[in-house]
Design an enzyme around this catalytic site. Structure first.
Site, PDB file in Angstrom:
ATOM      1  N   GLY A 155      42.387  42.197  48.929  1.00 37.31           N
ATOM      2  CA  GLY A 155      43.061  41.093  49.212  1.00 37.31           C
ATOM      3  C   GLY A 155      43.849  41.144  50.501  1.00 37.31           C
ATOM      4  O   GLY A 155      43.801  40.460  51.247  1.00 37.31           O
ATOM      5  N   GLU A 156      44.862  42.135  50.589  1.00 33.30           N
ATOM      6  CA  GLU A 156      45.651  42.281  51.854  1.00 33.30           C
ATOM      7  C   GLU A 156      45.137  42.947  52.922  1.00 33.30           C
ATOM      8  O   GLU A 156      45.177  42.380  54.235  1.00 33.30           O
ATOM      9  CB  GLU A 156      46.828  43.164  51.371  1.00 33.30           C
ATOM     10  CG  GLU A 156      47.206  43.147  50.131  1.00 33.30           C
ATOM     11  CD  GLU A 156      48.189  42.067  49.442  1.00 33.30           C
ATOM     12  OE1 GLU A 156      48.237  41.792  48.423  1.00 33.30           O
ATOM     13  OE2 GLU A 156      48.613  41.370  50.287  1.00 33.30           O
ATOM     14  N   ILE A 200      43.458  32.956  41.966  1.00 30.44           N
ATOM     15  CA  ILE A 200      43.926  31.995  42.802  1.00 30.44           C
ATOM     16  C   ILE A 200      43.018  31.877  43.666  1.00 30.44           C
ATOM     17  O   ILE A 200      43.231  31.163  44.878  1.00 30.44           O
ATOM     18  CB  ILE A 200      45.391  32.716  43.386  1.00 30.44           C
ATOM     19  CG1 ILE A 200      45.225  33.963  44.179  1.00 30.44           C
ATOM     20  CG2 ILE A 200      46.441  32.687  42.338  1.00 30.44           C
ATOM     21  CD1 ILE A 200      46.301  34.170  44.971  1.00 30.44           C
ATOM     22  N   ARG A 224      34.603  50.683  45.758  1.00 27.38           N
ATOM     23  CA  ARG A 224      33.539  50.025  45.144  1.00 27.38           C
ATOM     24  C   ARG A 224      33.481  48.270  45.434  1.00 27.38           C
ATOM     25  O   ARG A 224      34.577  47.952  44.982  1.00 27.38           O
ATOM     26  CB  ARG A 224      32.969  50.326  43.821  1.00 27.38           C
ATOM     27  CG  ARG A 224      31.822  49.472  43.453  1.00 27.38           C
ATOM     28  CD  ARG A 224      31.531  49.778  41.938  1.00 27.38           C
ATOM     29  NE  ARG A 224      30.815  51.439  42.049  1.00 27.38           N
ATOM     30  CZ  ARG A 224      30.604  52.094  41.038  1.00 27.38           C
ATOM     31  NH1 ARG A 224      31.728  51.910  39.909  1.00 27.38           N
ATOM     32  NH2 ARG A 224      30.112  53.198  41.045  1.00 27.38           N
ATOM     33  N   ILE A 225      32.608  47.887  46.065  1.00 32.12           N
ATOM     34  CA  ILE A 225      32.812  46.416  46.196  1.00 32.12           C
ATOM     35  C   ILE A 225      31.824  45.655  44.975  1.00 32.12           C
ATOM     36  O   ILE A 225      30.725  46.052  44.784  1.00 32.12           O
ATOM     37  CB  ILE A 225      31.975  45.804  47.399  1.00 32.12           C
ATOM     38  CG1 ILE A 225      33.150  46.347  48.506  1.00 32.12           C
ATOM     39  CG2 ILE A 225      31.823  44.512  47.678  1.00 32.12           C
ATOM     40  CD1 ILE A 225      34.413  46.133  48.732  1.00 32.12           C
ATOM     41  N   LEU A 226      32.556  44.836  44.251  1.00 37.32           N
ATOM     42  CA  LEU A 226      31.705  44.357  42.850  1.00 37.32           C
ATOM     43  C   LEU A 226      30.890  43.249  43.165  1.00 37.32           C
ATOM     44  O   LEU A 226      29.942  43.129  42.563  1.00 37.32           O
ATOM     45  CB  LEU A 226      32.887  44.291  42.080  1.00 37.32           C
ATOM     46  CG  LEU A 226      33.723  45.079  41.392  1.00 37.32           C
ATOM     47  CD1 LEU A 226      34.888  44.783  40.417  1.00 37.32           C
ATOM     48  CD2 LEU A 226      33.058  46.200  40.568  1.00 37.32           C
ATOM     49  N   ASN A 227      31.272  42.395  44.138  1.00 37.77           N
ATOM     50  CA  ASN A 227      30.598  41.320  44.384  1.00 37.77           C
ATOM     51  C   ASN A 227      30.542  41.065  45.784  1.00 37.77           C
ATOM     52  O   ASN A 227      31.571  40.722  46.531  1.00 37.77           O
ATOM     53  CB  ASN A 227      31.324  39.959  43.836  1.00 37.77           C
ATOM     54  CG  ASN A 227      30.205  38.552  44.069  1.00 37.77           C
ATOM     55  OD1 ASN A 227      29.653  38.518  44.991  1.00 37.77           O
ATOM     56  ND2 ASN A 227      30.225  37.984  42.985  1.00 37.77           N
TER      57      ASN A 227
HETATM   58 MO1  MOS Z   1      49.612  39.033  47.618  1.00 36.07          MO
HETATM   59  S1  MOS Z   1      50.983  38.702  49.184  1.00 36.07           S
HETATM   60  O1  MOS Z   1      50.539  40.215  46.908  1.00 36.07           O
HETATM   61  O2  MOS Z   1      49.633  37.396  46.721  1.00 36.07           O
END
Ligand code: MOS
Length: 734
Positions: free
Chosen positions: A700-701, A462, A625-628
């Site tokens: 992500g969060e 996404i 680990r940060i992949l990119n």
């Molecule tokens: Mo995230 S709020 O789990 O898309």
């Protein structure tokens, strides 16, 4: 052998997005981009009341309108089964009875030859209601209460005794508003039936889940449904469920027996695909005079839908961020006549962190202690609830490296003590926790005579860069250049993948891709090992290395010349080899997973106008680990921008009498734009996490969690005004 993917240095470099060119040239097709010669268009009609029954629904004028093919309402819609509720699936099927449960509920779908004809006819549908008094206020005594829907409530120690022993208690109530996910891409579903086979191009974070929901809803086998989502125009959590409009697109396509495209309008995006629910959070924090936390009592209350379930926890971080012996952290939901909320950008953890981290700032003020020192003094060396060690935790390094790079030491403790010219300046900080979820995932890898590997899984991207990092993982594991790997996703016929959510997809999918590529490598080695003429004869996985499209034996004396994948295939007369891979969370490790960060904010506040500008943000993130480095930094910058919106701008305003959303446009619902964003710094600290073979945790969060309280705390430091209600507007500061 140790694959590159397991070596400490794996990838990490700032690889450009492999799908970047397709996106900027328009070659990437989003769910609304699919056209067919006989495509029909669907437009939704929505309820203008929040509770009651539909008394009359006049559709004759719409049906007689030019180009209209059908108008579907609860009167003529076929009966649909209810998919199981919860993550990815639910909510209840639409148009099944005359009841109205929230303002904006779909009451009809108009299908016409063109979008304009459908939109015009939709305005001709006339509904009359038997209006009931809606439940819209969480304090309404008639409303049903749901305790601990997420199962993440925590209680430990003796709260009353802890409070009694406290030398200082902060007792405060914080509120946050409803917010709307508002990805730029309007959610769209394009559906068609080929006999009993249903195909849907959908805006979703998980095609595997939409397939399951549609199969149940229409009473057909999962093999009879194909869901495609190779490109999605953002989602922020809105794509974590199969919403009613997806079902309506499929239903409409069946009724008119043609492909049907249904695109939500921006206004419909506010009521059709979830939102971040508003919260009221009451916090009491007790500490000793020297700043040791002795008791935390955190109750969060938020609305949920009347007949649908949404389970987030507002208080999960409270339970584990600090070493405090007596804790009660709980989330209560109140059923109202509102659209079902959903997970939105770091969901309950982000909302809960606003209350917790502001309350800690208030405590630091009470104690005359540096807010960072207060956090360090209560550092949770082990998981405070289970007592188990953390799988990995570099929060201390986040604090230290973040503070150093931000220049936290320059902060003078007194509120209103720092100025930038005529503007009040302030520094604030917050900690952040997110417990990522790694669920099982599968992938398939193949490599053909042209030397190109294909790796596939029914995941989505996404926006964070999943295409790119999975290409990197596959290339590193197989020893191929990046341009010899094609990673494909977004098709439910591919091996099943989890939702792209809960910060868990990179761990799950990356581990599955890694495993599939290892299996594929092994298949090549086994093939070559039996060849008398192969330099790999007799070799096993432990005896080889893979690089530049070749597998080479590793001797004590060095590396042999080895043999290209394509040579092995050719010798055996094979077009390709393929292998399946899978991943699951490690269960053998007696440790707790956790993602951590420290957030620092600098604001300038105009003392006359109350205008707040976030001049600097710094996120120090332990995401394993940060992949990119490039896409990861972009991800955290994006979450930080979302945090600015959460702190200062975003609020979905509903009329308290009718539940109608008053600002369902991008002109009225304010998101942070370029002018709101100045310096954002991102640093990654920490080590590969042992929970999965590629060492990642997920970011992500954590990108948004803690940003709003860091800004609110900076506003307090700048102005001496404690704002406990988001968003922090000029009106509140004047
Ligand atoms: Mo995230 S709020 O789990 O898309």
């Amino acid at each position: 052998m140790t694959t590159t993917a397991e070596a400490a240095g794996l990838v990490g470099a700032g690889v450009d997005r492999v799908d970047g060119l397709a996106k900027v040239t328009g070659a990437a097709r989003y769910p609304a981009d699919f056209g067919f010669a006989d495509l029909a268009h669907a437009v939704l009609v929505q309820s203008t009341v929040a509770a009651g029954r539909i008394r009359q629904l006049a559709t004759d004028r719409a049906e007689a309108s030019p180009g209209v093919l059908t108008v579907i309402t609860h009167r003529n819609a076929s009966r649909l089964a209810r998919a199981p509720g919860g993550l990815g699936i639910g909510p209840p099927a639409p148009l099944q009875d005359d009841r109205i449960l929230h303002h904006g509920q779909h009451i009809a779908v108009v299908v016409a030859e063109t979008l304009e004809q459908a939109a015009a006819a939709a305005r001709l549908v006339e509904a009359g209601y038997e209006v009931a008094e809606p439940l819209l206020d969480p304090a309404d005594p008639r409303a049903e209460q749901v305790e601990n829907a997420s199962g993440r409530d925590v209680s430990r120690g003796d709260l009353a005794a802890g409070m009694a022993a406290a030398g200082v208690i902060v007792d405060a109530t914080y509120t946050t508003p409803a917010q709307t996910n508002n990805p730029l891409g309007l959610f769209a579903s394009t559906a068609y039936w080929d006999g009993d086979l249903l195909t849907v191009h959908d805006s979703t974070q998980g095609p595997t889940f939409v397939r399951a929901a549609l199969a149940t809803t229409f009473g057909i086998p999962e093999t009879g449904v194909r869901v495609l989502a190779p490109f999605v125009g953002g989602a922020f959590g809105a794509g974590l469920r199969t919403w009613p409009h997806v079902i309506l697109a499929a239903l409409a396509a069946r009724v008119v027996d043609r492909p049907v495209k249904l695109v939500l309008s921006r206004a419909q995006m506010f009521t059709s695909i979830g939102h971040r629910p508003p919260t009221v959070q009451h916090l009491r924090i007790g500490a000793t005079r020297t700043g040791e936390l002795v008791a935390i009592d955190h109750e969060g209350i938020e609305p949920t839908a009347l007949e649908d379930d949404f389970a987030e926890s507002l208080t999960r971080g409270t339970a584990v961020l600090y070493d405090c012996p007596n804790v009660s952290a709980r989330t209560r939901q109140v059923r109202l006549n509102v659209p079902c909320p959903t997970w939105m950008r770091g969901p309950g953890e982000a909302t809960g962190a606003f209350a917790l981290e502001c309350a800690l700032d208030e405590l630091a003020v009470e104690l005359a202690m540096d807010p960072l020192e207060l956090r360090l003094r209560n550092y949770a060396e082990v998981h405070p609830q289970s007592g188990l060690p953390w799988a990995s935790k570099a929060l201390r390094a986040c604090y230290e490296r973040g503070a150093e790079q931000f220049g936290w030491a320059r902060r003078t403790p007194e509120p209103r003590s720092m100025r930038h010219g005529r503007l009040l300046a302030g520094y604030g900080m917050a900690s952040a926790f997110y417990g990522y979820v790694q669920v099982p995932c599968q992938a398939r890898a193949s490599l053909g005579v042209d030397g190109v590997a294909f790796v596939r899984s029914a995941a989505t991207d996404i926006g964070p860069g999943t295409y790119t990092v999975m290409t990197q993982v596959a290339a590193a594991t197989l020893g191929l250049p990046l341009d010899r790997v094609r990673f494909e996703l977004g098709d439910s016929t591919m091996p099943p993948a989890p939702l792209q959510g809960g910060s868990g997809l990179t761990a799950a999918l990356g581990s599955a891709v890694h495993n599939a590529c290892r299996q594929l490598l092994q298949a090549f080695i086994e093939l070559a090992a039996g060849d008398a003429e192969s330099p790999l004869r007799g070799c096993g996985m432990a005896d080889v290395t893979a690089a530049d499209g070749r597998i080479s034996p590793v001797h004590s004396a060095g590396t042999g010349p080895g043999e290209a994948y394509t040579v092995i295939l050719a010798r055996h007369g094979l077009a390709e080899l393929s292998a399946d891979g899978a991943s699951a969370r490690r269960r053998d490790l007696e440790a707790e997973p956790g993602i951590f960060a420290a957030k620092f904010a600098e604001v300038e506040v105009d003392p006359d106008l109350g205008l707040v500008r976030v001049t600097r943000l710094l996120a120090a993130v332990d995401g394993g680990r940060i992949l990119n480095g490039k896409t990861a930094t972009s991800q955290v910058i994006g979450g930080s921008v979302g945090g600015i919106g959460m702190a200062l701008l975003e609020e979905t305003v509903s009329d308290p009498g009718t539940g109608r959303i008053a600002n369902a446009t991008f002109g009225d619902y304010l998101v942070a734009v370029n002018a709101d964003v100045q310096d954002i710094d991102v640093i990654f600290v920490g080590e590969p996490d042992p929970m999965n073979p590629i060492g990642v945790k997920g970011i992500g969060e954590i990108a948004i969690v803690g940003v709003a309280p860091a800004i609110a705390n900076a506003v307090f430091h700048a102005t001496g005004r404690r704002i406990r209600s988001l968003p922090i507007t000029p009106e509140q500061l004047l």
